[in-house]
Design a protein around this motif. Sequence first.
Motif, PDB file in Angstrom:
ATOM      1  N   VAL B 167       0.836  -1.205   0.000  1.00 18.14           N
ATOM      2  CA  VAL B 167       0.000   0.000   0.000  1.00 18.14           C
ATOM      3  C   VAL B 167       0.869   1.253   0.000  1.00 18.14           C
ATOM      4  O   VAL B 167       0.611   2.192  -0.754  1.00 18.14           O
ATOM      5  CB  VAL B 167      -0.956   0.003   1.206  1.00 18.14           C
ATOM      6  N   LEU B 168       1.923   1.249   0.817  1.00 11.06           N
ATOM      7  CA  LEU B 168       2.749   2.452   0.908  1.00 11.06           C
ATOM      8  C   LEU B 168       3.411   2.762  -0.431  1.00 11.06           C
ATOM      9  O   LEU B 168       3.479   3.911  -0.857  1.00 11.06           O
ATOM     10  CB  LEU B 168       3.800   2.307   2.012  1.00 11.06           C
ATOM     11  N   VAL B 169       3.893   1.717  -1.106  1.00 12.89           N
ATOM     12  CA  VAL B 169       4.533   1.936  -2.409  1.00 12.89           C
ATOM     13  C   VAL B 169       3.503   2.415  -3.440  1.00 12.89           C
ATOM     14  O   VAL B 169       3.730   3.402  -4.145  1.00 12.89           O
ATOM     15  CB  VAL B 169       5.220   0.644  -2.899  1.00 12.89           C
ATOM     16  N   LEU B 170       2.353   1.743  -3.501  1.00 12.53           N
ATOM     17  CA  LEU B 170       1.328   2.129  -4.482  1.00 12.53           C
ATOM     18  C   LEU B 170       0.779   3.521  -4.180  1.00 12.53           C
ATOM     19  O   LEU B 170       0.523   4.311  -5.092  1.00 12.53           O
ATOM     20  CB  LEU B 170       0.185   1.114  -4.481  1.00 12.53           C
ATOM     21  N   TYR B 171       0.619   3.806  -2.901  1.00  7.14           N
ATOM     22  CA  TYR B 171       0.064   5.099  -2.519  1.00  7.14           C
ATOM     23  C   TYR B 171       0.932   6.244  -3.034  1.00  7.14           C
ATOM     24  O   TYR B 171       0.434   7.223  -3.577  1.00  7.14           O
ATOM     25  CB  TYR B 171      -0.075   5.201  -1.000  1.00  7.14           C
ATOM     26  N   SER B 172       2.255   6.075  -2.876  1.00  4.38           N
ATOM     27  CA  SER B 172       3.134   7.179  -3.276  1.00  4.38           C
ATOM     28  C   SER B 172       3.016   7.433  -4.781  1.00  4.38           C
ATOM     29  O   SER B 172       3.117   8.560  -5.231  1.00  4.38           O
ATOM     30  CB  SER B 172       4.576   6.889  -2.875  1.00  4.38           C
ATOM     31  N   VAL B 173       2.772   6.380  -5.559  1.00  6.73           N
ATOM     32  CA  VAL B 173       2.612   6.575  -7.004  1.00  6.73           C
ATOM     33  C   VAL B 173       1.236   7.167  -7.323  1.00  6.73           C
ATOM     34  O   VAL B 173       1.112   8.133  -8.081  1.00  6.73           O
ATOM     35  CB  VAL B 173       2.810   5.241  -7.754  1.00  6.73           C
ATOM     36  N   LEU B 174       0.193   6.602  -6.719  1.00 10.77           N
ATOM     37  CA  LEU B 174      -1.172   7.056  -7.039  1.00 10.77           C
ATOM     38  C   LEU B 174      -1.414   8.478  -6.553  1.00 10.77           C
ATOM     39  O   LEU B 174      -2.132   9.250  -7.183  1.00 10.77           O
ATOM     40  CB  LEU B 174      -2.199   6.117  -6.401  1.00 10.77           C
ATOM     41  N   GLU B 175      -0.788   8.821  -5.433  1.00 11.74           N
ATOM     42  CA  GLU B 175      -0.975  10.145  -4.880  1.00 11.74           C
ATOM     43  C   GLU B 175      -0.352  11.198  -5.804  1.00 11.74           C
ATOM     44  O   GLU B 175      -0.851  12.301  -5.920  1.00 11.74           O
ATOM     45  CB  GLU B 175      -0.333  10.189  -3.494  1.00 11.74           C
ATOM     46  N   GLY B 176       0.737  10.813  -6.490  1.00 15.99           N
ATOM     47  CA  GLY B 176       1.386  11.757  -7.391  1.00 15.99           C
ATOM     48  C   GLY B 176       0.761  11.802  -8.776  1.00 15.99           C
ATOM     49  O   GLY B 176       1.170  12.587  -9.618  1.00 15.99           O
ATOM     50  N   LEU B 177      -0.234  10.959  -9.004  1.00 12.92           N
ATOM     51  CA  LEU B 177      -0.854  10.899 -10.326  1.00 12.92           C
ATOM     52  C   LEU B 177      -1.726  12.133 -10.548  1.00 12.92           C
ATOM     53  O   LEU B 177      -2.553  12.470  -9.698  1.00 12.92           O
ATOM     54  CB  LEU B 177      -1.718   9.631 -10.393  1.00 12.92           C
ATOM     55  N   ASP B 178      -1.531  12.807 -11.656  1.00 14.01           N
ATOM     56  CA  ASP B 178      -2.299  14.008 -11.976  1.00 14.01           C
ATOM     57  C   ASP B 178      -3.753  13.621 -12.254  1.00 14.01           C
ATOM     58  O   ASP B 178      -4.048  12.915 -13.209  1.00 14.01           O
ATOM     59  CB  ASP B 178      -1.674  14.669 -13.216  1.00 14.01           C
ATOM     60  N   ARG B 179      -4.648  14.106 -11.403  1.00 11.73           N
ATOM     61  CA  ARG B 179      -6.057  13.714 -11.571  1.00 11.73           C
ATOM     62  C   ARG B 179      -6.659  14.285 -12.845  1.00 11.73           C
ATOM     63  O   ARG B 179      -7.658  13.773 -13.351  1.00 11.73           O
ATOM     64  CB  ARG B 179      -6.881  14.167 -10.360  1.00 11.73           C
ATOM     65  N   ASN B 180      -6.033  15.347 -13.366  1.00 10.25           N
ATOM     66  CA  ASN B 180      -6.511  15.890 -14.634  1.00 10.25           C
ATOM     67  C   ASN B 180      -6.425  14.862 -15.754  1.00 10.25           C
ATOM     68  O   ASN B 180      -7.180  14.929 -16.718  1.00 10.25           O
ATOM     69  CB  ASN B 180      -5.695  17.122 -15.030  1.00 10.25           C
ATOM     70  N   LEU B 181      -5.460  13.926 -15.624  1.00  3.12           N
ATOM     71  CA  LEU B 181      -5.327  12.923 -16.677  1.00  3.12           C
ATOM     72  C   LEU B 181      -6.578  12.046 -16.730  1.00  3.12           C
ATOM     73  O   LEU B 181      -7.059  11.706 -17.802  1.00  3.12           O
ATOM     74  CB  LEU B 181      -4.089  12.055 -16.437  1.00  3.12           C
ATOM     75  N   GLU B 182      -7.111  11.707 -15.564  1.00  3.28           N
ATOM     76  CA  GLU B 182      -8.336  10.919 -15.534  1.00  3.28           C
ATOM     77  C   GLU B 182      -9.517  11.744 -16.055  1.00  3.28           C
ATOM     78  O   GLU B 182     -10.356  11.243 -16.798  1.00  3.28           O
ATOM     79  CB  GLU B 182      -8.602  10.418 -14.109  1.00  3.28           C
ATOM     80  N   SER B 183      -9.548  13.020 -15.666  1.00  2.00           N
ATOM     81  CA  SER B 183     -10.609  13.898 -16.171  1.00  2.00           C
ATOM     82  C   SER B 183     -10.520  14.021 -17.684  1.00  2.00           C
ATOM     83  O   SER B 183     -11.532  13.980 -18.387  1.00  2.00           O
ATOM     84  CB  SER B 183     -10.493  15.286 -15.555  1.00  2.00           C
ATOM     85  N   ALA B 184      -9.281  14.181 -18.199  1.00  3.72           N
ATOM     86  CA  ALA B 184      -9.097  14.322 -19.640  1.00  3.72           C
ATOM     87  C   ALA B 184      -9.585  13.066 -20.344  1.00  3.72           C
ATOM     88  O   ALA B 184     -10.276  13.146 -21.365  1.00  3.72           O
ATOM     89  CB  ALA B 184      -7.624  14.580 -19.959  1.00  3.72           C
ATOM     90  N   ALA B 185      -9.259  11.903 -19.794  1.00  2.33           N
ATOM     91  CA  ALA B 185      -9.676  10.653 -20.426  1.00  2.33           C
ATOM     92  C   ALA B 185     -11.192  10.554 -20.471  1.00  2.33           C
ATOM     93  O   ALA B 185     -11.768  10.185 -21.497  1.00  2.33           O
ATOM     94  CB  ALA B 185      -9.088   9.464 -19.677  1.00  2.33           C
TER      95      ALA B 185
END
Lengths: 363, 287
Positions: B167-185
């Motif tokens: 969880v800690l490893v995945l969290y650090s990646v997901l937390e840094g993911l630009d949410r605009n990318l999901e919005s754009a998609a």
Amino acid sequence: MSQLIIQDLVKQYGSNTVVQNLNIAVESGEMLSLLGPSGCGKTTTLRMIAGMHSPTSGSIQLDGRELTHVPPHKRDVGLVFQNYALFPHLTVFENVAFGLKRHGVPKGEIKGRVMGALESVQLANLAERYPAQMSGGQQQRVALARTLVLKPPLVLFDEPLSNLDAKLRQALGIEIRALQREYGFTGIFVTHDQEEAMTISDRIAVMNGGRIVQMGTPQEIYMHPADPFVADFVGESNLFPVSAVQPAAGYWRFELPGGHRLSAENAGNGPSAPPAHAMIRPEAVLVQRQPQDAGDTERQGYNRLIGEVAFINYTGSSYLIGLNVKGLDSHFIVRMQNTRKQFDLRLGEAAVVEWPIHETLTF
Amino acid sequence: MLRRIPPYWILLSPGLLILLLVFVVPLGRLLVLSFYRTDPSGAMQAAFAMEQYIRFFSDPFYMQMLWRSVYIGIIVSFVCLVLGYSLAYGVARARPERRFMLLMLIALPLLTSAVIRNFGWIIILGRKGILNETLIAIGLISQPLDLLYTPAGVIIALVHVMLPYMVLVLYSVLEGLDRNLESAASNLGASGPKVFWFVTLPLSMPGIIAGTLLVFSITLSFFVTPSLVGGAKVKLMATEIYNQTINMLNWPYASAMGVILLVTMLLVTGLYKRILNRRGPKGVNLG
């Protein structure tokens, strides 16, 4: 026929109302800017149109189709982001093809359409690059192509030029207008930069505190601001409170702080509510050294103030000059074109400013 | 005049020194020991012989043990990935002021003593344990399940302690993911599941790779949980190395097993990265 109609749109977070009873009608093929300071509700409005936020109440209609509760991926509304939001794991080509694939466009058609869109932003030669290998301006043009390839009837721009430097901002602004003519979309352009809003839009809606405070063409907004907020936010201005207001035939006469007497036209042609503020655009003002023999002779039809030169900013095409005028809290600023004549103002020396009475706007 | 030492060497040297002393030197010693002979009395003789390796690879008992270790490692990594991804995603999307508390809750198993944690599982998983009693009481099963001292029980207990790492490893990646990318998609016409499949998942690959590799390699060398929850019935490489070292006193054989485990781990992780990197686009460094 109006293409986009927003009626009584409201967005509340708890007890905090971010957007209040917004009503906008955007004509087909028009570019409307939502202009305002951060937190004025412009981005929230845009995100509601895109479907990323759902409104508390009100409705959004595009060409007669009710959009309010349509999920974002079924709206056919394009969105261009401030930070480009390109998919970093996909090439430029794949980024532009993304929407076509999701819309089930046949494979044979995709290549032609993607390359066509990339050509219209002059990036066809960079199709195999990844976003990280491109400059900010190029990335934003890819984002434009990615949106326009779907030929959406409405395109939303969320401060798309804010991350670019001044030259590029201007060039891309012009390009967006050219693309609008080419693709024929209706546009809504969110920005906090009044100059950008003036150059790019057919009409501007100035927003403050979740409401539209004025809507009009760039000329109307600049020349006839509706209130002190708009006057101050759009363009440079000298804005002062006034007192001792007296109506005269077709005029208001009043005093600035410090007792300076000024006049302004009374547009209503008759005493309505007396104004509380006066505003003068810096470029409407003439400034010169105070002549040695200066008596206080006021030219007919002009307002006049005397002050001391506090700063001179030379920008090449013009000078911005600030004067300390007795009694005024802020500098009285003057924008003077560089006319190639000898510039004879000196810091600390007295200067006279004059402007036609009809250039004094009152609120 | 002294030659100038590049500053990065000064920064690297404390860490390198520790690694050299406590890692490289013992590892070298391990490698040397693994080529020693064991004479019939059980004493070890300095030599350069393949005896220990031949013994390992010619005995199906040990080959099975190696395979069991690897597949338990793979299953634990996979289960942690599936459970951990949704947890990490949830935390990354939670309100910022709640995230710290949620992460602390998730890290709680790491803060508990290994002994308490594993005895807890013994109490829960036993034939008359809490889990079986409960399942029988609510009528889901009529006979108690065999969980304690089985691979299933070991997997459950290992997932419990490994999940926080994932969880800690995945969290650090997901937390840094630009949410605009999901919005754009989604703006471009992708439904929720497609946004996840085409944008979120590929962009979280670095975390998925790092998390699974971390969990896999820790699991493979984990000793306390398999020996307490698995007991003598679930023999794994780590527990058998312990057995050979402490009980059988056959250090050369234990060393050879250690080397085999290490090489296996390197092979599996290398293969895994290769497969994923081939499928991943070259524009993104997948770790």
